[in-house]
Motif scaffolding. Structure first.
Motif, PDB file in Angstrom:
ATOM      1  N   GLU A 103     -43.117   4.408 -12.193  1.00  0.00           N
ATOM      2  CA  GLU A 103     -42.364   5.722 -11.000  1.00  0.00           C
ATOM      3  C   GLU A 103     -41.984   5.829 -12.991  1.00  0.00           C
ATOM      4  OE1 GLU A 103     -37.929   6.284  -9.859  1.00  0.00           O
ATOM      5  OE2 GLU A 103     -38.863   4.002  -9.488  1.00  0.00           O
ATOM      6  N   TYR A 104     -41.736   7.322 -12.609  1.00  0.00           N
ATOM      7  CA  TYR A 104     -41.107   8.014 -13.592  1.00  0.00           C
ATOM      8  C   TYR A 104     -41.224   9.353 -13.622  1.00  0.00           C
ATOM      9  CZ  TYR A 104     -45.822  10.440 -13.423  1.00  0.00           C
ATOM     10  OH  TYR A 104     -47.496  11.257 -12.700  1.00  0.00           O
ATOM     11  N   GLY A 105     -40.084  10.069 -14.374  1.00  0.00           N
ATOM     12  CA  GLY A 105     -39.373  11.118 -13.997  1.00  0.00           C
ATOM     13  C   GLY A 105     -38.228  11.675 -14.884  1.00  0.00           C
ATOM     14  N   ALA A 106     -37.433  12.625 -14.278  1.00  0.00           N
ATOM     15  CA  ALA A 106     -36.294  12.673 -15.469  1.00  0.00           C
ATOM     16  C   ALA A 106     -34.853  12.590 -14.849  1.00  0.00           C
ATOM     17  CB  ALA A 106     -36.515  14.186 -16.230  1.00  0.00           C
ATOM     18  N   ILE A 107     -33.720  12.798 -15.404  1.00  0.00           N
ATOM     19  CA  ILE A 107     -32.075  12.304 -14.644  1.00  0.00           C
ATOM     20  C   ILE A 107     -32.194  13.723 -15.583  1.00  0.00           C
ATOM     21  CG2 ILE A 107     -30.031  11.596 -14.853  1.00  0.00           C
ATOM     22  CD1 ILE A 107     -32.134   8.676 -15.229  1.00  0.00           C
ATOM     23  N   THR A 108     -31.402  14.437 -14.621  1.00  0.00           N
ATOM     24  CA  THR A 108     -31.179  15.993 -15.565  1.00  0.00           C
ATOM     25  C   THR A 108     -29.136  15.967 -15.140  1.00  0.00           C
ATOM     26  OG1 THR A 108     -31.348  17.398 -12.950  1.00  0.00           O
ATOM     27  CG2 THR A 108     -33.278  17.235 -15.332  1.00  0.00           C
ATOM     28  N   THR A 109     -28.812  16.068 -15.720  1.00  0.00           N
ATOM     29  CA  THR A 109     -26.982  17.033 -15.452  1.00  0.00           C
ATOM     30  C   THR A 109     -27.315  18.376 -15.621  1.00  0.00           C
ATOM     31  OG1 THR A 109     -26.185  16.555 -17.368  1.00  0.00           O
ATOM     32  CG2 THR A 109     -26.143  14.750 -16.086  1.00  0.00           C
ATOM     33  N   GLN A 110     -26.074  19.240 -15.030  1.00  0.00           N
ATOM     34  CA  GLN A 110     -26.260  20.391 -15.576  1.00  0.00           C
ATOM     35  C   GLN A 110     -25.098  20.920 -17.001  1.00  0.00           C
ATOM     36  OE1 GLN A 110     -27.735  22.566 -13.242  1.00  0.00           O
ATOM     37  NE2 GLN A 110     -28.478  20.527 -13.167  1.00  0.00           N
ATOM     38  N   ALA A 111     -25.353  21.601 -17.588  1.00  0.00           N
ATOM     39  CA  ALA A 111     -24.830  22.258 -18.741  1.00  0.00           C
ATOM     40  C   ALA A 111     -23.272  23.048 -18.464  1.00  0.00           C
ATOM     41  CB  ALA A 111     -25.468  23.339 -18.525  1.00  0.00           C
ATOM     42  N   GLY A 112     -23.377  23.415 -16.956  1.00  0.00           N
ATOM     43  CA  GLY A 112     -21.020  23.492 -16.623  1.00  0.00           C
ATOM     44  C   GLY A 112     -20.573  22.048 -16.047  1.00  0.00           C
ATOM     45  N   GLU A 113     -21.274  21.777 -16.167  1.00  0.00           N
ATOM     46  CA  GLU A 113     -20.635  19.934 -15.521  1.00  0.00           C
ATOM     47  C   GLU A 113     -19.476  19.337 -16.605  1.00  0.00           C
ATOM     48  OE1 GLU A 113     -21.866  16.507 -12.624  1.00  0.00           O
ATOM     49  OE2 GLU A 113     -23.625  17.465 -14.009  1.00  0.00           O
ATOM     50  N   VAL A 114     -18.710  19.108 -16.229  1.00  0.00           N
ATOM     51  CA  VAL A 114     -17.731  18.117 -17.073  1.00  0.00           C
ATOM     52  C   VAL A 114     -18.125  16.371 -17.718  1.00  0.00           C
ATOM     53  CG1 VAL A 114     -16.229  16.519 -17.725  1.00  0.00           C
ATOM     54  CG2 VAL A 114     -15.383  18.798 -15.443  1.00  0.00           C
ATOM     55  N   PHE A 115     -18.749  16.653 -18.726  1.00  0.00           N
ATOM     56  CA  PHE A 115     -19.050  15.689 -19.967  1.00  0.00           C
ATOM     57  C   PHE A 115     -19.544  14.261 -19.810  1.00  0.00           C
ATOM     58  CE2 PHE A 115     -20.555  13.230 -23.370  1.00  0.00           C
ATOM     59  CZ  PHE A 115     -21.737  13.892 -23.386  1.00  0.00           C
ATOM     60  N   GLU A 116     -18.217  14.034 -18.824  1.00  0.00           N
ATOM     61  CA  GLU A 116     -17.134  12.648 -18.549  1.00  0.00           C
ATOM     62  C   GLU A 116     -18.772  12.583 -17.092  1.00  0.00           C
ATOM     63  OE1 GLU A 116     -15.428  15.274 -19.557  1.00  0.00           O
ATOM     64  OE2 GLU A 116     -14.838  13.148 -21.407  1.00  0.00           O
ATOM     65  N   ASP A 117     -18.200  13.031 -16.391  1.00  0.00           N
ATOM     66  CA  ASP A 117     -19.031  13.409 -15.382  1.00  0.00           C
ATOM     67  C   ASP A 117     -21.113  13.329 -15.787  1.00  0.00           C
ATOM     68  OD1 ASP A 117     -16.942  13.225 -13.626  1.00  0.00           O
ATOM     69  OD2 ASP A 117     -17.410  15.301 -13.253  1.00  0.00           O
ATOM     70  N   THR A 135     -30.605  15.274 -38.157  1.00  0.00           N
ATOM     71  CA  THR A 135     -30.244  15.534 -39.214  1.00  0.00           C
ATOM     72  C   THR A 135     -30.065  16.801 -39.607  1.00  0.00           C
ATOM     73  OG1 THR A 135     -32.358  17.148 -39.441  1.00  0.00           O
ATOM     74  CG2 THR A 135     -32.491  14.389 -40.740  1.00  0.00           C
ATOM     75  N   ASN A 136     -29.889  17.864 -38.079  1.00  0.00           N
ATOM     76  CA  ASN A 136     -29.140  18.495 -38.010  1.00  0.00           C
ATOM     77  C   ASN A 136     -27.423  18.797 -37.658  1.00  0.00           C
ATOM     78  OD1 ASN A 136     -31.154  19.892 -40.110  1.00  0.00           O
ATOM     79  ND2 ASN A 136     -33.133  20.808 -38.249  1.00  0.00           N
ATOM     80  N   ASN A 137     -28.113  18.361 -36.027  1.00  0.00           N
ATOM     81  CA  ASN A 137     -27.216  19.113 -34.888  1.00  0.00           C
ATOM     82  C   ASN A 137     -25.961  17.754 -35.238  1.00  0.00           C
ATOM     83  OD1 ASN A 137     -24.974  20.198 -32.959  1.00  0.00           O
ATOM     84  ND2 ASN A 137     -26.818  21.776 -31.903  1.00  0.00           N
ATOM     85  N   LYS A 138     -25.119  18.034 -35.777  1.00  0.00           N
ATOM     86  CA  LYS A 138     -24.175  17.169 -35.808  1.00  0.00           C
ATOM     87  C   LYS A 138     -23.455  16.611 -33.997  1.00  0.00           C
ATOM     88  CE  LYS A 138     -24.779  15.460 -39.730  1.00  0.00           C
ATOM     89  NZ  LYS A 138     -26.375  15.142 -39.843  1.00  0.00           N
ATOM     90  N   THR A 139     -23.116  18.238 -33.845  1.00  0.00           N
ATOM     91  CA  THR A 139     -22.531  18.346 -31.341  1.00  0.00           C
ATOM     92  C   THR A 139     -23.588  17.447 -31.129  1.00  0.00           C
ATOM     93  OG1 THR A 139     -21.395  19.200 -32.723  1.00  0.00           O
ATOM     94  CG2 THR A 139     -21.514  19.429 -30.190  1.00  0.00           C
ATOM     95  N   THR A 140     -25.026  17.941 -31.042  1.00  0.00           N
ATOM     96  CA  THR A 140     -25.656  17.535 -30.011  1.00  0.00           C
ATOM     97  C   THR A 140     -25.765  15.885 -30.178  1.00  0.00           C
ATOM     98  OG1 THR A 140     -27.244  19.260 -29.719  1.00  0.00           O
ATOM     99  CG2 THR A 140     -27.895  17.748 -29.497  1.00  0.00           C
ATOM    100  N   ALA A 141     -25.937  15.601 -31.160  1.00  0.00           N
ATOM    101  CA  ALA A 141     -25.983  13.913 -31.557  1.00  0.00           C
ATOM    102  C   ALA A 141     -24.991  13.515 -31.580  1.00  0.00           C
ATOM    103  CB  ALA A 141     -26.150  13.686 -33.389  1.00  0.00           C
ATOM    104  N   ILE A 142     -23.660  13.520 -31.775  1.00  0.00           N
ATOM    105  CA  ILE A 142     -22.607  12.690 -30.840  1.00  0.00           C
ATOM    106  C   ILE A 142     -23.180  12.623 -29.190  1.00  0.00           C
ATOM    107  CG2 ILE A 142     -20.518  12.769 -30.283  1.00  0.00           C
ATOM    108  CD1 ILE A 142     -19.722  14.305 -32.882  1.00  0.00           C
ATOM    109  N   GLY A 143     -23.155  13.980 -28.577  1.00  0.00           N
ATOM    110  CA  GLY A 143     -23.374  13.924 -26.948  1.00  0.00           C
ATOM    111  C   GLY A 143     -25.120  13.108 -27.078  1.00  0.00           C
TER     112      GLY A 143
END
Length: 169
Positions: free
Chosen positions: A29-43, A72-80
């Motif tokens: 089995e393979y695939g991707a779990i996707t979440t929406q950009a506008g959704e609350v991060f905790e959700d 090395t570059n985007n710390k905000t993305t790294a945290i998420g």
């Protein structure tokens, strides 16, 4: 051995479950779990957790292979991504499945035989090793399948077997 590879993220989590036996790999089995950009991060994190739990329950892997993170570059993305990775690790731990971490260099080496291989080379070798007719999409899914193959290669090594049996520390 059934191995689940995971490419962590918070917008897209790639996953791939493969059966590894005597150096041969079969996709289960393979695939991707996707979440929406506008959704609350905790959700988004709840959605990732629930989806990973469902894949684990359905496939019952013997091991989970996940990418070690470094940014090395985007710390905000790294945290998420790190937060999403934490939720994924929690799901795996609660399922009682051992986790193995690999760097991108280790994955490239295991899949292509060359640690500096480019992404298209890794994706094509992943496709060939799994006898797929086309490249898995999105790229995160192909990365997760490569992760699973990497663990299959490492788990079969004498050193890894000794480590798993407690013979080497």
């Amino acid at each position: 051995m059934v191995i689940m590879g995971i490419d962590p993220g918070y917008a897209i989590v790639g996953y791939g479950v493969v059966s590894a036996l005597s150096g041969k790999y079969r996709p289960m089995e393979y695939g991707a779990i996707t979440t929406q950009a506008g959704e609350v991060f905790e959700d988004r994190l709840v959605s990732i957790y629930d989806s990973v739990c469902a894949v684990l329950a359905h496939n019952r892997p013997d091991a989970v292979s996940i990418e070690k993170l470094y940014f090395t570059n985007n710390k905000t993305t790294a945290i998420g991504v790190a937060e999403a990775r934490g939720v994924i690790l929690l799901a795996v731990r609660k399922a009682g499945v051992p986790v193995f971490e690999y760097t991108p260099l280790q994955v490239k080496q295991a899949v292509t035989g060359y640690g500096q291989a480019k992404k298209p080379q890794v994706m094509e070798m992943t496709r060939k090793l799994l006898c797929l007719t086309k490249l898995p999409k999105p790229d995160d899914t192909a990365d997760a399948l490569a992760m699973a193959i990497c663990h299959g290669q490492a788990a079969g090594s004498p050193l890894r077997r000794a480590m798993l049996s407690g013979g080497v520390r």
